[in-house]
Design a protein around this motif. Sequence first.
Motif, PDB file in Angstrom:
ATOM      1  N   THR A 120      16.224  95.931  23.204  1.00  0.00           N
ATOM      2  CA  THR A 120      15.381  95.441  22.109  1.00  0.00           C
ATOM      3  C   THR A 120      14.168  96.341  21.924  1.00  0.00           C
ATOM      4  OG1 THR A 120      16.091  93.159  22.495  1.00  0.00           O
ATOM      5  CG2 THR A 120      14.049  93.477  21.254  1.00  0.00           C
ATOM      6  N   ASP A 121      13.554  96.768  23.042  1.00  0.00           N
ATOM      7  CA  ASP A 121      12.424  97.704  22.962  1.00  0.00           C
ATOM      8  C   ASP A 121      12.845  98.985  22.249  1.00  0.00           C
ATOM      9  OD1 ASP A 121      10.786  95.992  24.409  1.00  0.00           O
ATOM     10  OD2 ASP A 121      11.246  96.952  26.326  1.00  0.00           O
ATOM     11  N   ALA A 122      14.036  99.488  22.612  1.00  0.00           N
ATOM     12  CA  ALA A 122      14.523 100.731  22.024  1.00  0.00           C
ATOM     13  C   ALA A 122      14.674 100.602  20.519  1.00  0.00           C
ATOM     14  CB  ALA A 122      15.860 101.118  22.654  1.00  0.00           C
ATOM     15  N   PHE A 123      15.194  99.473  20.074  1.00  0.00           N
ATOM     16  CA  PHE A 123      15.336  99.258  18.631  1.00  0.00           C
ATOM     17  C   PHE A 123      13.966  99.159  17.960  1.00  0.00           C
ATOM     18  CE2 PHE A 123      15.336  96.243  15.098  1.00  0.00           C
ATOM     19  CZ  PHE A 123      16.129  96.944  14.198  1.00  0.00           C
ATOM     20  N   ASN A 124      13.082  98.361  18.566  1.00  0.00           N
ATOM     21  CA  ASN A 124      11.758  98.162  17.972  1.00  0.00           C
ATOM     22  C   ASN A 124      10.964  99.463  17.895  1.00  0.00           C
ATOM     23  OD1 ASN A 124      12.193  95.428  17.594  1.00  0.00           O
ATOM     24  ND2 ASN A 124      11.255  94.850  19.551  1.00  0.00           N
ATOM     25  N   GLN A 125      11.239 100.404  18.798  1.00  0.00           N
ATOM     26  CA  GLN A 125      10.534 101.690  18.792  1.00  0.00           C
ATOM     27  C   GLN A 125      11.202 102.717  17.885  1.00  0.00           C
ATOM     28  OE1 GLN A 125       9.782 103.106  22.813  1.00  0.00           O
ATOM     29  NE2 GLN A 125       9.189 101.054  23.493  1.00  0.00           N
ATOM     30  N   GLY A 126      12.279 102.320  17.234  1.00  0.00           N
ATOM     31  CA  GLY A 126      12.935 103.216  16.296  1.00  0.00           C
ATOM     32  C   GLY A 126      13.734 104.333  16.952  1.00  0.00           C
ATOM     33  N   LEU A 127      14.134 104.135  18.206  1.00  0.00           N
ATOM     34  CA  LEU A 127      14.948 105.143  18.884  1.00  0.00           C
ATOM     35  C   LEU A 127      16.366 105.126  18.315  1.00  0.00           C
ATOM     36  CD1 LEU A 127      13.782 104.603  22.577  1.00  0.00           C
ATOM     37  CD2 LEU A 127      13.056 106.377  20.968  1.00  0.00           C
ATOM     38  N   ARG A 128      16.963 106.289  18.244  1.00  0.00           N
ATOM     39  CA  ARG A 128      18.314 106.413  17.692  1.00  0.00           C
ATOM     40  C   ARG A 128      19.342 106.146  18.790  1.00  0.00           C
ATOM     41  NH1 ARG A 128      18.710 112.169  16.431  1.00  0.00           N
ATOM     42  NH2 ARG A 128      17.318 112.252  18.235  1.00  0.00           N
ATOM     43  N   LEU A 129      20.383 105.410  18.426  1.00  0.00           N
ATOM     44  CA  LEU A 129      21.414 105.044  19.407  1.00  0.00           C
ATOM     45  C   LEU A 129      22.762 105.629  19.022  1.00  0.00           C
ATOM     46  CD1 LEU A 129      22.259 103.385  21.918  1.00  0.00           C
ATOM     47  CD2 LEU A 129      22.772 101.498  20.349  1.00  0.00           C
ATOM     48  N   ILE A 130      23.417 106.250  19.991  1.00  0.00           N
ATOM     49  CA  ILE A 130      24.820 106.635  19.870  1.00  0.00           C
ATOM     50  C   ILE A 130      25.615 105.527  20.544  1.00  0.00           C
ATOM     51  CG2 ILE A 130      26.549 108.362  20.471  1.00  0.00           C
ATOM     52  CD1 ILE A 130      24.173 110.348  20.832  1.00  0.00           C
ATOM     53  N   GLY A 131      26.493 104.878  19.806  1.00  0.00           N
ATOM     54  CA  GLY A 131      27.185 103.721  20.362  1.00  0.00           C
ATOM     55  C   GLY A 131      28.630 103.643  19.918  1.00  0.00           C
ATOM     56  N   PRO A 132      29.377 102.746  20.511  1.00  0.00           N
ATOM     57  CA  PRO A 132      30.811 102.621  20.212  1.00  0.00           C
ATOM     58  C   PRO A 132      31.067 102.173  18.786  1.00  0.00           C
ATOM     59  CG  PRO A 132      30.063 100.805  21.586  1.00  0.00           C
ATOM     60  CD  PRO A 132      28.929 101.772  21.530  1.00  0.00           C
ATOM     61  N   ALA A 133      32.154 102.711  18.217  1.00  0.00           N
ATOM     62  CA  ALA A 133      32.517 102.343  16.852  1.00  0.00           C
ATOM     63  C   ALA A 133      33.077 100.937  16.789  1.00  0.00           C
ATOM     64  CB  ALA A 133      33.545 103.344  16.309  1.00  0.00           C
ATOM     65  N   SER A 134      33.685 100.468  17.895  1.00  0.00           N
ATOM     66  CA  SER A 134      34.267  99.133  17.925  1.00  0.00           C
ATOM     67  C   SER A 134      34.255  98.642  19.357  1.00  0.00           C
ATOM     68  CB  SER A 134      35.703  99.154  17.375  1.00  0.00           C
ATOM     69  OG  SER A 134      36.526 100.005  18.158  1.00  0.00           O
ATOM     70  N   GLY A 135      34.722  97.409  19.550  1.00  0.00           N
ATOM     71  CA  GLY A 135      34.743  96.829  20.893  1.00  0.00           C
ATOM     72  C   GLY A 135      33.664  95.781  21.057  1.00  0.00           C
ATOM     73  N   TRP A 136      33.878  94.900  22.032  1.00  0.00           N
ATOM     74  CA  TRP A 136      32.962  93.796  22.278  1.00  0.00           C
ATOM     75  C   TRP A 136      32.077  94.122  23.473  1.00  0.00           C
ATOM     76  CZ3 TRP A 136      30.994  89.696  19.981  1.00  0.00           C
ATOM     77  CH2 TRP A 136      30.376  88.713  20.751  1.00  0.00           C
ATOM     78  N   TYR A 137      30.768  94.101  23.264  1.00  0.00           N
ATOM     79  CA  TYR A 137      29.816  94.413  24.332  1.00  0.00           C
ATOM     80  C   TYR A 137      28.772  93.314  24.473  1.00  0.00           C
ATOM     81  CZ  TYR A 137      31.993  98.973  24.083  1.00  0.00           C
ATOM     82  OH  TYR A 137      32.916  99.991  24.093  1.00  0.00           O
TER      83      TYR A 137
END
Length: 257
Positions: free
Chosen positions: A116-133
Amino acid sequence: MAEAADSRCDKTLTVHLDLHAPSAYLDNHGQVIGMDALLTQQILTQAGCQVRWHLTPMTGARILRSLQQGKFDVMIRASKTAERQQYAYFSKPYRHEIVALFSRKHLKLPATLSMTDAFNQGLRLIGPASGWYGSEFEVLRTKWQQNELYTAYPDAARATELLFATPSRGDLLLVDADIFFRHLGKEQHDEVTLVGNNVLINPALLMFNQQSIEQTDLNAINQAILQLRQTGKLADIENNYRPHSLQKLLLSTDLNL
């Protein structure tokens, strides 16, 4: 339902494998090996099943559709959700799946940084295209995508390329740790670090098309998992294929695997 002591599986089951080391890959003789391949073969054989491999490359979404359509019988490394239970059965857990948040060390991100901190700070995320996490990540992934700060990857090989691209496509990478560390070059192992306590140790399950097996088959498979777990064979296979550099990193975080 109680599991009968004499349950046996008498079927040939087709198992879909994505060929990504160390989960599943081909050796120099073209034979299927790897952590999940060997674990699955041991379990199903112990239960009395015969095993066939399905090796056609697929996206995560297509794997689920194909299982539901009966194009193969078994999916590895599955997570149980209410939606999937409408068309699939699930085994007991057979190994730990480690999904973790990584960054490159030179960014020097705070050790206490949360997703949540990472999102609120505007950091860019490389993440999976699909799948349940997990439900929390699903909410955050949608927000990252809406803010155009999310780069999706189809597999861990591509995820590694995106993180080490010039310029990098993201500040953070959420990825299956075992597969990610197999794709890192030796010089890159020391360039990445875990971010905060963002390590998800999830139980990995086998997922079966409901038309492929009966309850007695599932009972036999679950019995096999329990027996192989008690003898330590499942843990031995898992640890044998887990990259040593990742084992060292996980030990430093005092995770109980």
